[in-house]
Design a protein around this motif. Structure first.
Motif, short mmCIF file in Angstrom:
data_model
loop_
_atom_site.label_atom_id
_atom_site.label_comp_id
_atom_site.label_asym_id
_atom_site.label_seq_id
_atom_site.Cartn_x
_atom_site.Cartn_y
_atom_site.Cartn_z
N GLN A 107 40.65 28.05 52.75
CA GLN A 107 39.32 28.58 52.47
C GLN A 107 38.89 28.10 51.09
OE1 GLN A 107 37.36 30.69 54.50
NE2 GLN A 107 38.87 29.99 55.99
N PRO A 108 37.78 27.40 51.00
CA PRO A 108 37.30 26.98 49.67
C PRO A 108 36.84 28.19 48.87
CG PRO A 108 35.74 26.35 51.38
CD PRO A 108 36.93 26.93 52.07
N GLU A 109 37.08 28.15 47.57
CA GLU A 109 36.64 29.19 46.64
C GLU A 109 35.83 28.53 45.53
OE1 GLU A 109 39.83 32.58 46.31
OE2 GLU A 109 40.83 30.64 46.16
N PRO A 110 34.59 28.13 45.83
CA PRO A 110 33.80 27.37 44.86
C PRO A 110 33.55 28.11 43.55
CG PRO A 110 32.45 28.04 46.73
CD PRO A 110 33.86 28.39 47.06
N PHE A 111 33.59 29.42 43.57
CA PHE A 111 33.39 30.22 42.37
C PHE A 111 34.55 30.05 41.38
CE2 PHE A 111 34.89 32.66 45.96
CZ PHE A 111 36.11 33.17 45.51
N LEU A 112 35.66 29.45 41.80
CA LEU A 112 36.81 29.21 40.92
C LEU A 112 36.90 27.78 40.42
CD1 LEU A 112 39.68 31.15 42.75
CD2 LEU A 112 38.26 31.92 40.84
N ASP A 113 36.08 26.87 40.94
CA ASP A 113 36.20 25.45 40.61
C ASP A 113 36.17 25.17 39.11
OD1 ASP A 113 36.49 24.89 43.28
OD2 ASP A 113 34.43 24.16 43.55
N SER A 114 35.19 25.74 38.39
CA SER A 114 35.10 25.46 36.96
C SER A 114 36.28 26.04 36.20
CB SER A 114 33.79 26.00 36.39
OG SER A 114 33.75 27.41 36.47
N PHE A 115 36.76 27.20 36.64
CA PHE A 115 37.90 27.83 35.99
C PHE A 115 39.17 27.00 36.21
CE2 PHE A 115 40.11 32.20 35.35
CZ PHE A 115 40.11 32.01 33.99
N PHE A 145 41.55 43.17 51.21
CA PHE A 145 42.39 42.62 50.15
C PHE A 145 41.46 42.06 49.09
CE2 PHE A 145 45.03 39.50 48.03
CZ PHE A 145 46.31 40.05 48.05
N VAL A 146 41.59 42.53 47.83
CA VAL A 146 40.69 42.10 46.76
C VAL A 146 41.47 41.42 45.65
CG1 VAL A 146 39.02 43.93 47.25
CG2 VAL A 146 40.80 44.32 45.55
N MET A 147 40.78 40.51 44.95
CA MET A 147 41.37 39.84 43.80
C MET A 147 40.29 39.62 42.75
SD MET A 147 43.75 36.95 45.67
CE MET A 147 44.58 36.38 44.21
N GLY A 148 40.69 39.62 41.48
CA GLY A 148 39.79 39.24 40.41
C GLY A 148 39.72 37.73 40.33
N ASP A 149 38.63 37.19 39.82
CA ASP A 149 38.51 35.73 39.70
C ASP A 149 39.46 35.17 38.64
OD1 ASP A 149 36.60 35.94 41.64
OD2 ASP A 149 34.92 35.32 40.37
N ASN A 150 39.78 35.96 37.64
CA ASN A 150 40.75 35.56 36.61
C ASN A 150 42.13 35.96 37.13
OD1 ASN A 150 42.18 34.95 34.34
ND2 ASN A 150 40.98 36.22 32.96
N ARG A 151 42.64 35.17 38.03
CA ARG A 151 43.84 35.51 38.80
C ARG A 151 45.06 35.78 37.92
NH1 ARG A 151 42.20 33.50 43.93
NH2 ARG A 151 40.14 34.39 44.11
N ARG A 152 45.11 35.18 36.75
CA ARG A 152 46.26 35.37 35.86
C ARG A 152 46.21 36.72 35.14
NH1 ARG A 152 46.90 29.50 32.92
NH2 ARG A 152 47.85 28.42 34.68
N LYS A 153 45.03 37.34 35.07
CA LYS A 153 44.88 38.59 34.31
C LYS A 153 44.08 39.61 35.12
CE LYS A 153 45.12 36.28 29.90
NZ LYS A 153 44.42 35.74 28.79
N SER A 154 44.51 39.87 36.33
CA SER A 154 43.77 40.80 37.18
C SER A 154 44.72 41.78 37.86
CB SER A 154 42.99 40.03 38.25
OG SER A 154 42.32 40.93 39.09
N THR A 155 44.41 43.04 37.73
CA THR A 155 45.10 44.07 38.49
C THR A 155 44.32 44.22 39.78
OG1 THR A 155 45.78 45.19 36.46
CG2 THR A 155 45.87 46.48 38.48
N ASP A 156 44.88 43.69 40.84
CA ASP A 156 44.16 43.65 42.12
C ASP A 156 45.11 43.96 43.26
OD1 ASP A 156 45.54 41.16 42.49
OD2 ASP A 156 43.88 40.08 41.53
N SER A 157 44.77 43.59 44.48
CA SER A 157 45.59 43.94 45.64
C SER A 157 47.01 43.40 45.57
CB SER A 157 44.92 43.46 46.94
OG SER A 157 43.80 44.27 47.24
N ARG A 158 47.23 42.39 44.76
CA ARG A 158 48.61 41.90 44.60
C ARG A 158 49.47 42.94 43.90
NH1 ARG A 158 47.26 36.63 41.39
NH2 ARG A 158 45.74 38.12 40.59
N ILE A 159 48.84 43.85 43.16
CA ILE A 159 49.56 44.89 42.41
C ILE A 159 49.30 46.28 43.00
CG2 ILE A 159 49.75 46.02 40.15
CD1 ILE A 159 48.99 43.20 38.98
N ILE A 160 48.04 46.60 43.25
CA ILE A 160 47.69 47.95 43.70
C ILE A 160 47.61 48.09 45.21
CG2 ILE A 160 46.53 48.54 41.55
CD1 ILE A 160 43.85 48.02 42.94
#
Length: 186
Positions: A107-115, A145-160
């Motif tokens: 699945q493409p995530e174009p909102f992450l391309d610049s990051f 299942f939710v995730m923050g765009d800043n994957r390295r600094k996000s408390t999201d479904s991977r944790i909660i």
């Protein structure tokens, strides 16, 4: 005497108008739309700490979240989080080599391309499978299942863990403050 009666009538009319206006404002604020302030860096670069947004509270009363919607949900009794919907009910979610896989398809995530372009020496998102995180092979009905765009600094479904759709307050895509950030986000 006539002037006093007219003044009382005008005061009564103004009082009714103010009460009706306040009532409508309260209805809008508590049932339709609400402001929220982004707190933290978990949605960078899409959203910045301190951005003020409008939450649409009625969208999910008549529909379901879509993949990649930005949602606000109750993370605890006192705290709301802003994250992006990645997986929907019935989905298998995997991340491998910085690529999102939904039901085995990239699945493409174009909102992450610049990051991703700014990152040197590593991946934005570490590898994982839904089963490793939740011990489930697919997302059950009524959850996302939710995730923050800043994957390295996000408390999201991977944790909660998975988020109940009932805990979602609404979706948001409008930044209204600061003025230089004003507009729609995706």
């Amino acid at each position: 005497m006539e002037q006093t009666k007219n003044e009382k009538q005008a005061l009564w009319e103004w009082s009714k108008a103010i009460v009706i206006t306040l009532g409508i404002a309260l209805l809008i604020r508590y049932f339709l739309f609400a402001p929220i302030v982004v707190d933290g860096a978990s949605m960078n670069p899409t959203l910045e700490n301190g951005d003020r947004m409008i939450v649409n509270k009625i969208g999910y009363e008549v529909g379901e979240p879509d993949r990649f919607d930005i949602v606000v949900f109750h993370a605890s009794e006192k705290e709301n989080y802003i994250k992006r919907v990645i997986g929907l009910p019935g989905d298998r979610v995997d991340y491998k080599d910085d690529q999102l896989f939904i039901n085995g398809q990239v699945q493409p995530e174009p909102f992450l391309d610049s990051f991703k372009a700014e990152i040197t020496g590593g991946k934005l998102t570490g590898d994982f499978t839904l089963e490793e995180i939740t011990q489930m092979t697919v997302i059950p009905e009524g959850y996302v299942f939710v995730m923050g765009d800043n994957r390295r600094k996000s408390t999201d479904s991977r944790i909660i863990g998975l988020i109940s759709i009932e805990e979602i307050i609404g979706s948001t895509s409008v930044v209204f403050w600061p003025p230089n950030e004003m507009g729609l986000v995706k």
